[in-house]
Design an enzyme around this catalytic site. Structure first.
Site, PDB file in Angstrom:
ATOM      1  N   ASP A  13      36.927   2.856   8.950  1.00 53.80           N
ATOM      2  CA  ASP A  13      37.989   2.197   9.722  1.00 53.80           C
ATOM      3  C   ASP A  13      37.494   1.690  11.085  1.00 53.80           C
ATOM      4  O   ASP A  13      38.241   1.672  12.057  1.00 53.80           O
ATOM      5  CB  ASP A  13      39.192   3.143   9.946  1.00 53.80           C
ATOM      6  CG  ASP A  13      39.617   3.807   8.656  1.00 53.80           C
ATOM      7  OD1 ASP A  13      39.789   3.088   7.667  1.00 53.80           O
ATOM      8  OD2 ASP A  13      39.747   5.047   8.641  1.00 53.80           O
ATOM      9  N   LYS A  16      35.238  -3.037  10.013  1.00 56.54           N
ATOM     10  CA  LYS A  16      34.219  -3.771   9.234  1.00 56.54           C
ATOM     11  C   LYS A  16      34.794  -5.055   8.650  1.00 56.54           C
ATOM     12  O   LYS A  16      34.167  -6.097   8.674  1.00 56.54           O
ATOM     13  CB  LYS A  16      33.693  -2.910   8.076  1.00 56.54           C
ATOM     14  CG  LYS A  16      32.867  -1.731   8.495  1.00 56.54           C
ATOM     15  CD  LYS A  16      32.367  -0.957   7.292  1.00 56.54           C
ATOM     16  CE  LYS A  16      33.472  -0.278   6.497  1.00 56.54           C
ATOM     17  NZ  LYS A  16      34.210   0.765   7.203  1.00 56.54           N
ATOM     18  N   GLY A  40      39.816  -0.110   2.242  1.00 56.82           N
ATOM     19  CA  GLY A  40      40.819  -1.168   2.360  1.00 56.82           C
ATOM     20  C   GLY A  40      40.530  -2.018   3.578  1.00 56.82           C
ATOM     21  O   GLY A  40      40.126  -1.497   4.607  1.00 56.82           O
ATOM     22  N   HIS A  41      40.661  -3.321   3.433  1.00 58.26           N
ATOM     23  CA  HIS A  41      40.538  -4.182   4.602  1.00 58.26           C
ATOM     24  C   HIS A  41      41.498  -5.348   4.460  1.00 58.26           C
ATOM     25  O   HIS A  41      41.872  -5.730   3.362  1.00 58.26           O
ATOM     26  CB  HIS A  41      39.094  -4.664   4.800  1.00 58.26           C
ATOM     27  CG  HIS A  41      38.468  -5.226   3.562  1.00 58.26           C
ATOM     28  ND1 HIS A  41      37.312  -4.705   3.018  1.00 58.26           N
ATOM     29  CD2 HIS A  41      38.841  -6.228   2.767  1.00 58.26           C
ATOM     30  CE1 HIS A  41      37.020  -5.394   1.931  1.00 58.26           C
ATOM     31  NE2 HIS A  41      37.921  -6.319   1.748  1.00 58.26           N
ATOM     32  N   GLN A 222      33.738   2.615   3.801  1.00 58.65           N
ATOM     33  CA  GLN A 222      33.819   3.872   4.557  1.00 58.65           C
ATOM     34  C   GLN A 222      32.837   3.847   5.747  1.00 58.65           C
ATOM     35  O   GLN A 222      32.499   2.787   6.226  1.00 58.65           O
ATOM     36  CB  GLN A 222      33.546   5.094   3.669  1.00 58.65           C
ATOM     37  CG  GLN A 222      34.661   5.422   2.691  1.00 58.65           C
ATOM     38  CD  GLN A 222      34.549   4.644   1.396  1.00 58.65           C
ATOM     39  OE1 GLN A 222      33.487   4.483   0.849  1.00 58.65           O
ATOM     40  NE2 GLN A 222      35.671   4.163   0.893  1.00 58.65           N
TER      41      GLN A 222
END
Ligand code: IMP
Length: 371
Positions: A13, A16, A40-41, A222
Site C-alpha cells: 500500500d 505502487k 489492489g490498485h 504487496q
C-alpha cells in the site's frame, strides 16, 4: 531499452499503482509477477477510474501488452469480472495470462478462512482470498494451473483428487462445511470460455520484447516486508515480494533487469497482524490514518500507521538491490508539529540496525527515533 522492476518497500500500500500507472504510459509491456487478488490498485485514465486486482496497470494505455505472469495465483471468477469490466469500458491494452500461473480454487478460499479461524489469537490477518492455500498446493506439487483449462476431463480429475483430500481436512480437522464438486465443475465451462483466449506462453512474449529492446515494467505486489523469506514471518503473504521474484515470476533473466524502483511512503502502514516497530496507537497514528485515507483496498480494513522506519527501508534496499526510491504521501505529514523517523533499533539495551528474524525479538524492538 529498459526493464524496470517496481516493488513496495514496506508492508504494501505504498502507492505502487499510481507510480506504475504513470510510468506505464510510456511502457510497451507491463507484467505482474507475484501475488493474486490480495493486491489492489486503482487506476484513473480517460476511460474512467478502475479498481484492479490482477490485471497490470498498463491496461489503460493504448498499445501496451499486459502479462499476468507464472508467479501469480489467479482466482478465475475475480479475473473474469475484471476482464469484463475492462472490455465493457474499452480499455485498450492487450492482456495475456501465463499458462503456468496457478488457480485459486473455491477450496483454497475456504481453507484460508478455516486456517485463520483455527489460529485464533495468532491469526495472520490474511485477506481471506485463498492465497496461502493456493501457493501451498503449488509448492507441494498439487496445484492446478491456468493451462489446465485446455483439457477439461483432465482438469476435473485433478480437482476431484484434490477436493477429496481438502474436504477431509475441512470436515475432520476444521469441522466446517465441505465444498461440493458439482459447485466447482459448474464453473469450469465459464472459466474455459472466458479465459482461453488470453492464455499464452508469456515468457515467449516477454523474451521477444526484450530482444526488440522494448520498455518493460515488472509490477510488484504487496511490499518487501510481507515477503515469505525476508518479511516479518509468519505475518507475511505466501509469495516472494522482494525484487528478485520479478525474474522468476515473469520469466525474464535477472541480468536483463536494469533498474529496481522502490516505492515507500513517508510514514509506515500495515494491514493485518504482526510486528510493527514504529506503530503509533495514539492521536498521531489516528491522524496519519485519517489524512492518508489508510483503509485496505481489498478488505477495507483500517491500516495501522506509524513513523517511517529507516531500518526496514535500508534492509529492503539491500535485499532488493533498489536503485532509486519514489517517496509517496509526504503531504500527509504536512500538518504534524513534529515528524519522527526510526534510525536504529534497541532490543534489551542492545542497539542493532537490522530486523531480527524472530517474532519475539521483533515485538520487543524499541525504535530509536530522530526528530
Ligand atoms: P494473504 O496474502 O491474504 O495471505 O495475507 C497475508 C498478510 O499480507 C496479511 O497481513 C495481509 O493483510 C497482508 N497483505 C496481503 N496483500 C496485501 C496488500 O496488497 N497490501 C497490504 N497488505 C497485504
Amino acid at each position: 531499452m529498459a526493464i524496470v522492476t517496481i516493488i513496495g518497500g514496506q508492508w504494501g500500500d505504498e502507492g505502487k499503482g499510481k507510480i506504475i500507472d504513470h510510468l506505464a504510459k510510456n511502457a510497451d509491456l507491463v507484467a505482474r509477477y507475484s501475488g493474486g487478488n490480495n493486491a489492489g490498485h486503482t487506476i484513473e485514465n480517460d476511460y474512467g477510474k478502475f479498481a484492479l486486482h490482477l490485471v497490470p496497470c498498463g491496461v489503460g494505455w493504448e498499445g501496451t501488452i499486459n502479462l499476468i505472469g507464472s508467479g501469480t495465483v489467479i482466482d478465475p471468477d475475480v479475473l473474469i469480472d475484471e476482464l469484463e469490466l475492462i472490455s465493457k469500458n474499452s480499455l485498450p491494452g492487450e492482456i495475456f495470462i501465463s499458462e503456468k500461473a496457478h488457480m485459486i480454487m473455491p477450496y483454497h478460499i475456504k481453507l484460508d478462512q478455516a486456517e485463520e479461524n483455527d489460529r485464533g489469537s495468532e491469526a495472520v490477518g490474511t485477506t481471506g482470498r485463498g492465497i496461502g492455500p493456493a501457493y501451498s498446493d503449488k509448492i507441494s506439487r498439487n496445484g492446478i494451473r491456468i493451462g489446465d483449462l485446455k483439457d477439461i476431463d483432465l482438469l476435473q480429475k485433478k480437482i476431484s483428487k484434490n477436493l477429496n483430500f481438502k474436504n477431509k481436512i475441512l470436515r475432520e480437522i476444521y469441522e466446517t462445511e465441505e465444498i461440493s464438486e458439482k459447485e466447482i465443475f459448474e464453473k469450469i465451462d465459464n472459466w474455459q470460455n472466458k479465459l482461453s483466449k488470453y492464455i499464452a506462453n508469456t515468457e515467449q512474449i516477454i523474451h521477444r520484447n526484450i530482444e526488440e529492446k522494448k520498455f518493460i515494467l515488472l509490477e510488484g505486489a504487496q511490499g518487501a516486508l510481507l515477503d515469505i523469506d525476508h518479511g516479518t514471518y509468519p505475518f507475511v503473504t505466501s509469495s516472494n515480494t522482494v525484487a528478485s521474484a520479478a525474474a522468476t515470476g515473469s520469466g525474464c533473466g535477472p541480468n536483463s533487469i536494469n533498474y529496481v524502483l522502490g516505492i515507500t511512503k513517508a510514514y509506515s502502514t500495515r494491514v493485518g497482524e504482526g510486528p510493527f516497530p514504529t506503530e503509533l496507537t495514539d492521536k498521531v497514528g489516528k491522524e496519519l490514518g485519517e489524512r492518508g485515507k489508510e483503509f485496505g483496498t481489498v478488505t477495507s480494513r483500517k491500516r495501522r500507521c506509524g513513523w517511517f522506519d529507516g531500518v526496514l527501508v535500508r534492509q529492503t534496499i539491500k535485499i532488493s538491490g533498489i536503485n532509486g526510491i519514489a517517496l509517496t504521501k509526504l503531504d500527509v505529514l504536512d500538518e504534524l508539529e513534529e515528524i519522527k523517523m526510526c534510525i536504529a533499533y534497541e532490543i534489551k539495551g542492545k542497539k542493532i540496525n537490522y530486523l531480527p528474524a524472530s517474532t519475539d525479538e521483533q515485538l520487543n524492538i524499541k525504535p530509536c527515533l530522530l526528530y
